[in-house]
Design a protein around this motif. Structure first.
Motif, PDB file in Angstrom:
ATOM      1  N   ASP A   1     169.398 -59.631  70.914  1.00 26.10           N
ATOM      2  CA  ASP A   1     170.595 -58.819  71.135  1.00 26.10           C
ATOM      3  C   ASP A   1     171.756 -59.613  71.732  1.00 26.10           C
ATOM      4  O   ASP A   1     172.810 -59.047  72.019  1.00 26.10           O
ATOM      5  N   VAL A   2     171.579 -60.914  71.896  1.00 24.09           N
ATOM      6  CA  VAL A   2     172.624 -61.781  72.431  1.00 24.09           C
ATOM      7  C   VAL A   2     173.121 -62.692  71.302  1.00 24.09           C
ATOM      8  O   VAL A   2     172.340 -63.189  70.503  1.00 24.09           O
ATOM      9  N   TYR A   3     174.411 -62.910  71.244  1.00 18.09           N
ATOM     10  CA  TYR A   3     175.042 -63.797  70.237  1.00 18.09           C
ATOM     11  C   TYR A   3     174.662 -63.375  68.814  1.00 18.09           C
ATOM     12  O   TYR A   3     174.331 -64.208  67.964  1.00 18.09           O
ATOM     13  N   ILE A   4     174.752 -62.101  68.521  1.00 16.60           N
ATOM     14  CA  ILE A   4     174.280 -61.551  67.251  1.00 16.60           C
ATOM     15  C   ILE A   4     174.990 -62.167  66.041  1.00 16.60           C
ATOM     16  O   ILE A   4     174.352 -62.497  65.048  1.00 16.60           O
ATOM     17  N   THR A   5     176.295 -62.350  66.114  1.00 14.71           N
ATOM     18  CA  THR A   5     177.038 -62.876  64.957  1.00 14.71           C
ATOM     19  C   THR A   5     177.515 -64.306  65.153  1.00 14.71           C
ATOM     20  O   THR A   5     178.309 -64.810  64.357  1.00 14.71           O
TER      21      THR A   5
ATOM     22  N   SER B   1     179.946 -70.481  61.168  1.00 14.38           N
ATOM     23  CA  SER B   1     180.007 -70.953  59.781  1.00 14.38           C
ATOM     24  C   SER B   1     181.379 -70.668  59.170  1.00 14.38           C
ATOM     25  O   SER B   1     181.977 -71.537  58.519  1.00 14.38           O
ATOM     26  N   THR B   2     181.882 -69.475  59.375  1.00 14.86           N
ATOM     27  CA  THR B   2     183.207 -69.098  58.863  1.00 14.86           C
ATOM     28  C   THR B   2     184.295 -69.976  59.468  1.00 14.86           C
ATOM     29  O   THR B   2     185.179 -70.470  58.754  1.00 14.86           O
ATOM     30  N   GLU B   3     184.241 -70.176  60.778  1.00 15.32           N
ATOM     31  CA  GLU B   3     185.244 -70.992  61.470  1.00 15.32           C
ATOM     32  C   GLU B   3     185.227 -72.441  60.977  1.00 15.32           C
ATOM     33  O   GLU B   3     186.272 -73.028  60.689  1.00 15.32           O
TER      34      GLU B   3
ATOM     35  N   VAL C   1     188.260 -74.606  59.101  1.00 17.83           N
ATOM     36  CA  VAL C   1     188.773 -75.871  59.642  1.00 17.83           C
ATOM     37  C   VAL C   1     188.620 -76.986  58.607  1.00 17.83           C
ATOM     38  O   VAL C   1     189.553 -77.771  58.393  1.00 17.83           O
ATOM     39  N   LEU C   2     187.470 -77.059  57.969  1.00 20.26           N
ATOM     40  CA  LEU C   2     187.257 -78.101  56.949  1.00 20.26           C
ATOM     41  C   LEU C   2     188.246 -77.966  55.789  1.00 20.26           C
ATOM     42  O   LEU C   2     188.788 -78.959  55.310  1.00 20.26           O
ATOM     43  N   LYS C   3     188.471 -76.742  55.322  1.00 21.17           N
ATOM     44  CA  LYS C   3     189.368 -76.537  54.187  1.00 21.17           C
ATOM     45  C   LYS C   3     190.820 -76.859  54.525  1.00 21.17           C
ATOM     46  O   LYS C   3     191.598 -77.196  53.646  1.00 21.17           O
ATOM     47  N   SER C   4     191.181 -76.767  55.809  1.00 16.15           N
ATOM     48  CA  SER C   4     192.573 -77.007  56.179  1.00 16.15           C
ATOM     49  C   SER C   4     192.796 -78.412  56.737  1.00 16.15           C
ATOM     50  O   SER C   4     193.905 -78.735  57.167  1.00 16.15           O
ATOM     51  N   SER C   5     191.789 -79.251  56.710  1.00  9.48           N
ATOM     52  CA  SER C   5     191.889 -80.610  57.267  1.00  9.48           C
ATOM     53  C   SER C   5     191.890 -81.648  56.164  1.00  9.48           C
ATOM     54  O   SER C   5     191.066 -81.585  55.251  1.00  9.48           O
ATOM     55  N   GLY C   6     192.789 -82.600  56.261  1.00  5.57           N
ATOM     56  CA  GLY C   6     192.819 -83.700  55.307  1.00  5.57           C
ATOM     57  C   GLY C   6     193.154 -83.220  53.908  1.00  5.57           C
ATOM     58  O   GLY C   6     193.781 -82.200  53.703  1.00  5.57           O
ATOM     59  N   CYS C   7     192.704 -83.996  52.936  1.00  2.00           N
ATOM     60  CA  CYS C   7     192.923 -83.642  51.540  1.00  2.00           C
ATOM     61  C   CYS C   7     191.554 -83.459  50.871  1.00  2.00           C
ATOM     62  O   CYS C   7     190.549 -83.953  51.362  1.00  2.00           O
ATOM     63  N   HIS C   8     191.555 -82.755  49.767  1.00  2.00           N
ATOM     64  CA  HIS C   8     190.297 -82.438  49.099  1.00  2.00           C
ATOM     65  C   HIS C   8     190.454 -82.562  47.588  1.00  2.00           C
ATOM     66  O   HIS C   8     191.484 -82.205  47.040  1.00  2.00           O
ATOM     67  N   ASP C   9     189.404 -83.005  46.939  1.00  2.00           N
ATOM     68  CA  ASP C   9     189.362 -83.010  45.473  1.00  2.00           C
ATOM     69  C   ASP C   9     188.923 -81.619  45.036  1.00  2.00           C
ATOM     70  O   ASP C   9     187.930 -81.100  45.509  1.00  2.00           O
TER      71      ASP C   9
END
Length: 66
Positions: A41-45, A51-53, A57-65
């Motif tokens: 019942d602690v830290y349920i989500t 994972s979402t965060e 962050v990964l999608k908005s950092s640097g450049c991507h192919d």
């Protein structure tokens, strides 16, 4: 040497700061998941939130192919 930061359109320092942020964030997330394993019942989500965060962050950092 150190081709990877350039390959993802970052400076060495920017890449290092981002990697250290991930390291810290994953450590905290790991501790929350550990506690959640014993007290469900602690830290349920927390893991799905993390994972979402990290994805954002990964999608908005640097450049991507794409």
């Amino acid at each position: 040497m150190f081709h990877h930061p350039r390959d993802v359109c970052m400076t060495y320092m920017t890449h290092m700061k981002l990697s250290l942020y991930f390291s810290y964030t994953l450590f905290v997330g790991s501790m929350k998941a550990f506690v959640h394993a014993f007290i469900p019942d602690v830290y349920i989500t927390s893991t799905s939130d993390l994972s979402t965060e990290l994805y954002k962050v990964l999608k908005s950092s640097g450049c991507h192919d794409e």
